[in-house]
Design an enzyme around this catalytic site. Structure first.
Site, mmCIF file in Angstrom:
data_model
loop_
_atom_site.group_PDB
_atom_site.id
_atom_site.type_symbol
_atom_site.label_atom_id
_atom_site.label_comp_id
_atom_site.label_asym_id
_atom_site.label_seq_id
_atom_site.Cartn_x
_atom_site.Cartn_y
_atom_site.Cartn_z
ATOM 1 N N ASP A 51 0.814 -1.220 0.000
ATOM 2 C CA ASP A 51 0.000 0.000 0.000
ATOM 3 C C ASP A 51 0.847 1.270 0.000
ATOM 4 O OD1 ASP A 51 -2.266 -1.692 0.212
ATOM 5 O OD2 ASP A 51 -2.009 -1.772 2.380
ATOM 6 N N GLU A 225 -13.100 -0.685 -6.767
ATOM 7 C CA GLU A 225 -13.020 -1.632 -5.657
ATOM 8 C C GLU A 225 -12.602 -0.951 -4.363
ATOM 9 O OE1 GLU A 225 -13.493 -5.343 -3.906
ATOM 10 O OE2 GLU A 225 -13.853 -4.855 -6.011
ATOM 11 N N GLU A 344 24.165 6.260 5.482
ATOM 12 C CA GLU A 344 23.576 5.286 6.395
ATOM 13 C C GLU A 344 23.601 3.894 5.762
ATOM 14 O OE1 GLU A 344 22.617 6.037 9.568
ATOM 15 O OE2 GLU A 344 23.553 7.944 9.020
ATOM 16 N N GLU A 346 21.566 1.632 6.105
ATOM 17 C CA GLU A 346 20.212 1.261 5.693
ATOM 18 C C GLU A 346 19.744 2.016 4.458
ATOM 19 O OE1 GLU A 346 19.840 4.345 9.036
ATOM 20 O OE2 GLU A 346 21.091 2.611 8.550
#
Length: 616
Positions: A51, A225, A344, A346
């Site tokens: 999402d 939907e 970083e 990450e």
């Protein structure tokens, strides 16, 4: 691995499940999803994400996602996560700044939401189950930073009718709209405070002219939907939505106004991938248009273990959206990554085997590193050549090695850093090793080797050497040389702090501030280039208090001083480090006579501690 994390055994079991999923599905996906020079989709590999909700803010793309738990057999989701990028391929993991526990009244289902910024704050609209009613309701989290942490803005649902998937759009006239719904489509007009609304919820008519014709389901005559994404482009309102479950495709409608009337325009992304749902988000960034979606493409992936991906696209001349197909290549890189400033760990284009966790030094670190795991960082601009590699590491075992490789996980070996035991997973030290052959723009692979079990954690890394163009223009940015190169903007006493440090062994502390604009400062007059875009990163904490801090640039030219906000105001505290980060273009007219980089607060005179500053 953080020893203080509760439920560590559960976390370790999660790693086992993910590893098992890779093994079980490897043969089915090896031709497509083993990382290569072009495989950058899905964009997060350390957890399952779903999402997507992208937001462009201050020259950076922030991506807000849900988190599918490993081995799920339903939409088992307990938290939301944040990632960000400036180049669309290397994504920085900011962890989970909001979860079900943020909302005391929520019991389950941290499903699809969206973040918008207004009034100097960031509002995260999410659907959760209301414990009192058992129905889905829309809650609102709020933060002064795009990366959180977020708190419950109102302590109760903003709106509740059992339906899901909120999206928020702020029109040019300042009116904000909240849309949501499955099986229906609703909206309310939000007030300027963004946490209340005027009037009552209005249902948008789902006509076949407006949302297409569905066959075989008399109770759902249109294609709509769930998962609306509403935005405006060139005076036209777009509603991009998940269509015709199951499996879903992405369709869209347009309208002359924010509430309609809507006209169905066709398919954006056909039914593809191994997830029976899909969810879209669209942004414009740095001159390009980008379409975010999710699929089940990672090993172990499927309808309940999804992964976010992105494609770049171009609108047709008439404003219509072209058909977009899922790819493993993803979006092209925007620019390059500078290895001569601290990066970083990450910040990742593709990861194999590793996961991330909160670091005791602030932000996140990479952990659960086993022998053979790796991280890819794409498009690293080494220029004339790097001479050394430095990494911030920690290990509760005997450590291992970081192999610095180029162009592939088994590509040319530029250097090897040995990591020893440090006495704890969050007991940090810095290691440095020589490198050679790292020239030009290359893909960087950090390959981790060693014995059995988890080897070590990595917090950040940085190269040194010649050939750095566009690197950090701040002197002594790591504060390891005491106050050298630094001064005070306004008043206060600047000192080297050896008690707390974000990286290395020193930071800088400014005490005795008499005004909010007083801050640790550095003269950069001779280093600025007119019209250039600068990226800023600086880590800040206080000795007491919780003020909001921001990075600034005072520019004096032609006899006039102007102030450029380099990084937005973000709440800081005495309990840990907070990163201020942003991108801004610096320009002036006339002769430049002064330019000062400094860190200030929006209010108050609390002592500030800063470390690891870069302006590049």
């Amino acid at each position: 691995m953080t020893a203080a994390i509760s439920g560590l055994g559960a976390v370790l079991r999660r790693r086992t499940l993910l590893t098992a999923a890779w093994v079980v599905t490897l043969l089915a996906v090896v031709a497509v999803f083993v990382p290569s020079a072009r495989a950058d989709n899905p964009i997060v590999q350390t957890v399952y994400t779903a999402d997507p909700a992208p937001l462009v803010y201050n020259g950076r793309v922030y991506l807000y996602t849900g988190h599918d738990e490993d081995n799920s057999t339903y939409f088992t989701m307990k938290e939301w996560r944040v990632y960000s990028t400036t180049d669309m391929v290397n994504w920085t993991d900011h962890g989970s700044p909001m979860s079900l526990t943020t909302f005391s009244w929520a019991s389950a289902n941290a499903w699809a939401g969206q973040v918008v910024n207004r009034n100097g704050k960031f509002y995260w609209y999410v659907p959760v189950t209301n414990r009192a009613t058992g129905r889905m309701a829309i809650g609102v989290g709020v933060s002064t930073s795009p990366t959180g942490p977020f708190t419950d803005a109102i302590g109760r649902p903003l709106v509740e009718n059992g339906e899901i998937d909120p999206t928020v759009f702020i029109d040019d006239n300042g009116q904000a709209y909240l849309y949501w719904g499955n099986p229906n489509l609703w909206y309310v007009r939000l007030n300027t405070d963004m946490i209340s609304y005027s009037g009552s919820a209005t249902q948008i008519p789902l006509t076949t002219a407006g949302f297409g014709t569905r066959t075989g389901n008399a109770s759902r005559p249109t294609l709509y939907e769930e998962g609306p994404w509403v935005y405006k482009r060139n005076g036209v309102y777009y509603n991009v939505f998940a269509a015709k479950c199951c499996s879903e495709f992405i369709g869209y409608s347009t309208a002359p106004g924010p509430t309609g009337p809507w006209t169905y325009r066709g398919t954006v992304m056909p039914t593809q991938g191994s997830s029976f749902t899909n969810h879209a988000g669209i942004i414009d960034y740095n001159g390009g248009s980008y379409f975010f979606y999710h699929n089940g493409a990672l090993p172990g992936g499927g309808g309940y273990t999804r992964s976010v991906a992105v494609e770049k696209f171009t609108y047709n001349a008439d404003g219509s959206i072209p058909t977009i197909n899922m790819t493993t290549g993803g979006a092209p890189q925007v620019g390059t990554l500078d290895p001569y400033v601290r990066q970083e760990a990450e910040t990742i284009a593709w990861a194999t085997g590793v996961e991330t966790e909160p670091s005791s030094e602030g932000g996140m670190n990479v952990g659960w590193i086993d022998n053979g795991d790796s991280i890819k960082v794409k498009g690293v601009a080494f220029g004339g050549g790097a001479t050394s590699f430095t990494a911030r590491v920690a290990s509760a075992t005997s450590g291992g090695r970081i192999e610095v490789r180029l162009d592939g996980v088994n590509g040319p070996l530029a250097g090897t850093c040995t990591v020893g035991g440090t006495g704890g997973w969050q007991t940090w030290t810095t290691v440095t090793c020589p490198v050679s052959g790292a020239t030009g723009t290359r893909d960087l692979y950090l390959k981790f080797t060693g014995g059995s079990g988890s080897l070590f954690n990595v917090n950040w890394w940085q190269f040194a050497g010649g050939g750095s163009s566009g690197g950090n223009i701040l002197t002594n940015g790591g504060m390891e040389d005491g106050t050298s190169g630094w001064g005070v903007f306004g008043s206060g006493t600047l000192s080297s702090n050896t008690t707390v440090a974000h990286g290395g062994s020193r930071s800088l502390q400014l005490s005795g501030r008499t005004a909010a604009w007083n801050g640790t400062a550095q003269d950069v007059t001779s280093k600025l280039v007119n019209g250039k875009s600068y990226a800023t990163s600086v880590w800040v904490r206080t000795t007491a208090g919780t003020p909001s801090a921001k990075a600034m640039l005072a520019v004096t030219a032609g006899g006039t001083t102007s102030y450029v906000q380099l990084a937005p105001a973000t709440a800081v505290n005495a309990n840990g480090w907070t990163q201020l980060t942003g991108t801004a273009t610096v320009s002036w007219s006339g002769t430049l006579t002064g330019a000062t980089f400094y860190v200030e607060t929006t209010a108050g005179t609390d002592p500030l501690i800063v470390d690891d500053a870069s302006l590049q």
